[in-house]
Design an enzyme around this catalytic site. Sequence first.
Site, PDB file in Angstrom:
ATOM      1  N   GLU A   1       9.387  -0.148  -2.320  1.00 18.46           N
ATOM      2  CA  GLU A   1       7.654  -0.003  -2.343  1.00 18.46           C
ATOM      3  C   GLU A   1       8.121   1.304  -3.744  1.00 18.46           C
ATOM      4  OE1 GLU A   1       6.484   1.811   1.102  1.00 18.46           O
ATOM      5  OE2 GLU A   1       5.387   3.371  -0.064  1.00 18.46           O
TER       6      GLU A   1
ATOM      7  N   ARG B   1      -4.294   2.739   7.238  1.00 20.23           N
ATOM      8  CA  ARG B   1      -6.563   3.486   7.408  1.00 20.23           C
ATOM      9  C   ARG B   1      -7.318   3.866   6.186  1.00 20.23           C
ATOM     10  NH1 ARG B   1      -6.933   8.681  10.341  1.00 20.23           N
ATOM     11  NH2 ARG B   1      -6.198   9.705   8.787  1.00 20.23           N
TER      12      ARG B   1
ATOM     13  N   PHE C   1       4.678   1.711  -6.260  1.00 18.61           N
ATOM     14  CA  PHE C   1       3.352   2.477  -6.367  1.00 18.61           C
ATOM     15  C   PHE C   1       2.924   1.697  -7.934  1.00 18.61           C
ATOM     16  CE2 PHE C   1       5.263   6.842  -7.765  1.00 18.61           C
ATOM     17  CZ  PHE C   1       4.817   6.350  -9.530  1.00 18.61           C
ATOM     18  N   PRO C   2       0.962   2.176  -8.113  1.00 20.30           N
ATOM     19  CA  PRO C   2       1.094   1.973  -9.793  1.00 20.30           C
ATOM     20  C   PRO C   2       0.798   2.777  -9.972  1.00 20.30           C
ATOM     21  CG  PRO C   2      -0.535   0.610  -7.442  1.00 20.30           C
ATOM     22  CD  PRO C   2       0.184   1.731  -7.101  1.00 20.30           C
TER      23      PRO C   2
ATOM     24  N   TYR D   1       4.743   5.840  13.184  1.00 27.75           N
ATOM     25  CA  TYR D   1       5.379   6.983  13.004  1.00 27.75           C
ATOM     26  C   TYR D   1       5.473   7.576  14.172  1.00 27.75           C
ATOM     27  CZ  TYR D   1       0.638   6.836  10.293  1.00 27.75           C
ATOM     28  OH  TYR D   1       0.072   6.428   9.057  1.00 27.75           O
TER      29      TYR D   1
ATOM     30  N   THR E   1       1.637   0.005  -2.898  1.00 32.36           N
ATOM     31  CA  THR E   1       1.065   0.511  -2.717  1.00 32.36           C
ATOM     32  C   THR E   1      -0.464   0.624  -3.184  1.00 32.36           C
ATOM     33  OG1 THR E   1       0.819   2.443  -3.720  1.00 32.36           O
ATOM     34  CG2 THR E   1       2.562   2.131  -1.803  1.00 32.36           C
ATOM     35  N   TRP E   2      -1.455   1.300  -2.631  1.00 35.57           N
ATOM     36  CA  TRP E   2      -3.036   0.989  -2.418  1.00 35.57           C
ATOM     37  C   TRP E   2      -4.029   2.026  -3.077  1.00 35.57           C
ATOM     38  CZ3 TRP E   2      -6.534  -3.750  -2.852  1.00 35.57           C
ATOM     39  CH2 TRP E   2      -7.623  -2.987  -2.549  1.00 35.57           C
TER      40      TRP E   2
ATOM     41  N   GLN F   1       7.226   5.637   8.898  1.00 37.55           N
ATOM     42  CA  GLN F   1       6.630   6.827   7.162  1.00 37.55           C
ATOM     43  C   GLN F   1       8.199   6.962   7.792  1.00 37.55           C
ATOM     44  OE1 GLN F   1       4.896  10.517   8.484  1.00 37.55           O
ATOM     45  NE2 GLN F   1       3.520  10.175   7.554  1.00 37.55           N
TER      46      GLN F   1
END
Length: 595
Positions: A20, A110, A22-23, A152, A51-52, A183
């Site tokens: 994973e 979410r 992230f930007p 979770y 990720t966003w 998670q």
Amino acid sequence: MKITDKINNLEPSQPFYSFEYFPPKTDEGLTNLYDRLKRMSHLDPLFASFTWGAGGSTIDRTTDMCATAQSLYGLESCMHLTCTNVVRGTIEKALKEAKSAGIQNILALRGDPPRGQEYWTSCDNDFTHAIDLVRFIRKEYEDYFCIGVAGYPEGNPDSDNKEQDLKFLKQKVDAGADFIITQLFYDVNSFIEWREECRKIGINVPIIPGIMPIQGYNSFRRITNLCRIHIPSEILNVLEQIKHDDQAVKDYGVTLAVSMISKLVNVHKIRGFHLCTMNLEKSVRLILEKLKFVQTEEERNLRRLNRRRSSAGFVANDIIRQEPDGSLPTAKPVIWKEQSVDYLGRSEDWDNFPNGRWGDARSPAFGELDGYGVSLRIPPEQALRYWQNPTTLDDLKQVFKSYILGEIPALPWYEEPLYAETEAIQSNLVQLNELGYLTVSSQPAVDGAKSDDPIYGWGPRGGYVYQKAFVEFFVSPENLEKLIKKIAKNPWITYYASNRNGNLKTNIKEDAPSAVTWGVFPGKEIVQPTIIEEVSFKAWKDEAYALWTEWEHLYPKDSPSQRLLRDIGDNWWLVNLVHHNYVESEGIWDIFFKP
């Protein structure tokens, strides 16, 4: 290709793993992340997820990263997609671009809950939960996308009802989710018990446990507190003994991840894992090597050497051209300064210790300790208890002073109490806030403290650490102009100042990194983990002002508290001020307190 199809195509006992990312915050960080993705693609992950940012703030960068990873490096991409605070058009655009780029995997989340009336009314009410996103994707794209959702094991941090959490997860699967990524957790037994409960209620899709290697003590405590993760006492006891030794913490993070995965594989027959890289590389590679999922670096080098060895007995890099007389050419040494590429971006460990937001802005991991993006790190109701309802500047000063004095444990910019080293400058910070300089970061000058010093120490034992004093604060335009005039008379001080709109003021003529924390250790080069430069200051400026907005949105629209915070966020300046004479510990304060 769909992730579930890739899993089904594996041998029944074959382990798999995914990464994973992230930007990155800066363009330089993104460039270096692509170099890193290229290297890490050789570790052969089943897929890579990206990720966003909150509210779709990184939509273009996230989709570009997915497309590049897939088309250039052969990494099956999974795009995160969050629906909270995102209008329908943004989601439609992201899905359309994903399909156009050949991306078939979406992790539907979410995202952070809305914080206040203004956030809520500005968003599309069609999307309030991850299940709404799952249903929308299935309706619009049928079976084209393989959809993942979050699980979770220790309960959703926004919920106290684990049984209800499981029911919601089952509903997401029934709505069309194909797999689950959990998670992070550090208690293997709690994950196994939760997984068994999932199976009991009919959740039969692949469940991939999320594993986050510990990269640093402070970042570990931050993310586990944010996500309300239970940490077994034996892990905390080990970390407490080594928390000042960055390398020891990182080594233990590798050992712990190997132990957890080994237990999951050998005892519980779980074969898939999702590794949260935090855009770092070395720990991930070491974990996979120690698990024997991949060859060691030495084994790979030997294999390459044997493959390239020619019948004449020499190693060919690509094509070795002979000299006119038939001899081999003399090897030329590499002159690094003549290279057109930045070789810092070529090694796996040049940014191995991203020390908070003031690491190297060229690092893919710069400025992100947890990868969750800009948001308040404490629940709104808790934040309101800490910060009350300020309606005047004096009220606001009191909030900042209360944090410095330890009377409240958090500010929007920091969700943990100040470090022990701040006690040495506590009275100065209180006085500074009383004068209208709202401080958000600082450190005292340190001239050669031992690296195992309980207050100032960091890094391996046997070394010495140094710090230049710096302080960062928000200040009114009027006070900033007075301060700049005083700084012009002091050759030891440099500063960066910016308002929300990005107007920059500085007395630094050449944009060059300034090390404000460094260490000298036996057998090592000087280590500079904390660097302040223009690009890093600008990146932090965006986040700092975004957090003003987050704080503002805790209050009702157009209330006195919201108006006060909006006025300061719109008009005051963020300033970072460094005093370069680290031998003179009080020098930085004279600029504020002396005429």
